[in-house]
Design a protein around this motif. Structure first.
Motif, PDB file in Angstrom:
ATOM      1  N   ASP A   1      -4.785  -9.784   8.183  1.00 61.23           N
ATOM      2  CA  ASP A   1      -5.850  -8.949   8.748  1.00 61.23           C
ATOM      3  C   ASP A   1      -6.971  -8.748   7.740  1.00 61.23           C
TER       4      ASP A   1
ATOM      5  N   ASP B   1      -3.948   0.018   9.146  1.00 59.30           N
ATOM      6  CA  ASP B   1      -3.505   1.417   9.208  1.00 59.30           C
ATOM      7  C   ASP B   1      -4.038   2.261   8.074  1.00 59.30           C
TER       8      ASP B   1
ATOM      9  N   GLN C   1      -3.930  -9.226  -3.950  1.00 55.26           N
ATOM     10  CA  GLN C   1      -2.569  -9.247  -4.526  1.00 55.26           C
ATOM     11  C   GLN C   1      -1.523  -9.709  -3.518  1.00 55.26           C
TER      12      GLN C   1
ATOM     13  N   ASP D   1      -8.082  -7.818   0.380  1.00 53.57           N
ATOM     14  CA  ASP D   1      -8.795  -6.764  -0.348  1.00 53.57           C
ATOM     15  C   ASP D   1      -8.686  -7.056  -1.849  1.00 53.57           C
TER      16      ASP D   1
ATOM     17  N   TYR E   1       0.801  -1.230   0.000  1.00 49.25           N
ATOM     18  CA  TYR E   1       0.000   0.000   0.000  1.00 49.25           C
ATOM     19  C   TYR E   1       0.833   1.279   0.000  1.00 49.25           C
TER      20      TYR E   1
HETATM   21  C1  PRP Z   1      -2.478  -4.460   3.806  1.00 50.97           C
HETATM   22  C2  PRP Z   1      -3.206  -5.513   4.643  1.00 50.97           C
HETATM   23  C3  PRP Z   1      -3.003  -6.786   3.855  1.00 50.97           C
HETATM   24  C4  PRP Z   1      -3.000  -6.289   2.421  1.00 50.97           C
HETATM   25  C5  PRP Z   1      -4.341  -6.521   1.808  1.00 50.97           C
HETATM   26  O1  PRP Z   1      -1.110  -4.523   4.093  1.00 50.97           O
HETATM   27  O2  PRP Z   1      -2.624  -5.610   5.923  1.00 50.97           O
HETATM   28  O3  PRP Z   1      -1.761  -7.382   4.153  1.00 50.97           O
HETATM   29  O4  PRP Z   1      -2.718  -4.875   2.476  1.00 50.97           O
HETATM   30  O5  PRP Z   1      -4.486  -5.851   0.587  1.00 50.97           O
HETATM   31  P1  PRP Z   1      -4.554  -6.547  -0.823  1.00 50.97           P
HETATM   32  O6  PRP Z   1      -5.501  -7.728  -0.716  1.00 50.97           O
HETATM   33  O7  PRP Z   1      -5.121  -5.460  -1.697  1.00 50.97           O
HETATM   34  O8  PRP Z   1      -3.181  -6.957  -1.216  1.00 50.97           O
HETATM   35  P2  PRP Z   1      -0.069  -3.355   3.685  1.00 50.97           P
HETATM   36  O9  PRP Z   1       0.555  -3.717   2.389  1.00 50.97           O
HETATM   37  O10 PRP Z   1      -0.751  -2.040   3.781  1.00 50.97           O
HETATM   38  O11 PRP Z   1       1.053  -3.486   4.810  1.00 50.97           O
HETATM   39  P3  PRP Z   1       0.818  -3.393   6.388  1.00 50.97           P
HETATM   40  O12 PRP Z   1       0.157  -4.688   6.800  1.00 50.97           O
HETATM   41  O13 PRP Z   1       2.181  -3.267   6.957  1.00 50.97           O
HETATM   42  O14 PRP Z   1      -0.072  -2.211   6.650  1.00 50.97           O
END
Ligand code: PRP
Ligand code: MN
Ligand code: MG
Length: 180
Positions: free
Chosen positions: A99, A158, A105, A102, A69
């Motif tokens: 967690d 976050d 990916q 979405d 992200y």
């Molecule tokens: C967020 C979340 C998942 C992922 C889901 O992590 O915690 O791991 O994105 O999104 P996606 O299905 O669209 O891939 P992020 O990459 O923000 O890292 P973080 O957990 O350190 O916040």
């Protein structure tokens, strides 16, 4: 911090109930095995800690840090391996703890990588599932809640590295991310 929240989606009690329910499912599925349970940093930190303690069976724990992200509210689509696990997953039963799924990916990246390393089986436990966000074919096997298509924060999740330490999961007031 509380002031930035438009509405609470899942309270501490509801999250705790979901952890107990999912923990028992995992316990039943793995009671004669010794899985490697991999928490995906940083979002899954608190869920990982709660889910493994709700599961009365032998398990190894490890962590992996991947990021996609880069701070915003939209997945960049390019997933980066930041810190790897130290466990050799070849021939092992693996449970990935996320967690949220979405776009899918991050999960697809992890599934491809762990399959490539010869994991014997891979299941995914995610507290939240946002099916409306899906752009690639990846799904969780154990799911706490199906969330609406809104940007959620708290309990590990976050926005711009903030709000992870909220004890509940909620939706941010729109002005918080439109003003940035
Ligand atoms: C967020 C979340 C998942 C992922 C889901 O992590 O915690 O791991 O994105 O999104 P996606 O299905 O669209 O891939 P992020 O990459 O923000 O890292 P973080 O957990 O350190 O916040
Ligand atoms: Mn994450
Ligand atoms: Mg994030």
């Amino acid at each position: 911090m509380d002031n930035d929240i438009l509405k609470v989606l899942y309270s501490q009690d509801e999250i705790n109930e979901a952890c107990q329910r999912l923990g028992k499912q995992i316990q039943t599925a793995y009671q004669d095995k010794f899985p490697v349970v991999i928490g995906v940093l940083k979002g899954a930190t608190f869920f990982m800690s709660d889910i493994v303690r709700a599961t009365d069976t032998y398990m190894q724990i490890d962590f992996i840090d991947v990021s996609s992200y880069h701070g915003g509210t939209q997945s960049s689509g390019d997933v980066e391996l930041v810190t790897d696990i130290t466990t050799d997953v070849s021939g092992r039963d693996v449970v990935i703890v996320e967690d949220i799924v979405d776009t899918g990916q991050t999960l697809k990246f992890l599934l491809d990588m762990l399959k490539g390393r010869g994991a014997k089986s891979i299941k995914v436990c995610s507290l939240l599932d946002k099916p409306a966000g899906r752009t690639v074919d990846a799904h969780a096997d154990y799911i706490g809640f199906e969330v609406p298509n809104e940007f959620v924060v708290g309990y590990g999740l976050d926005y711009d590295e903030k709000y992870r330490n909220l004890p509940y999961i909620g939706v941010l007031k729109p002005e918080i991310y439109t003003n940035n």
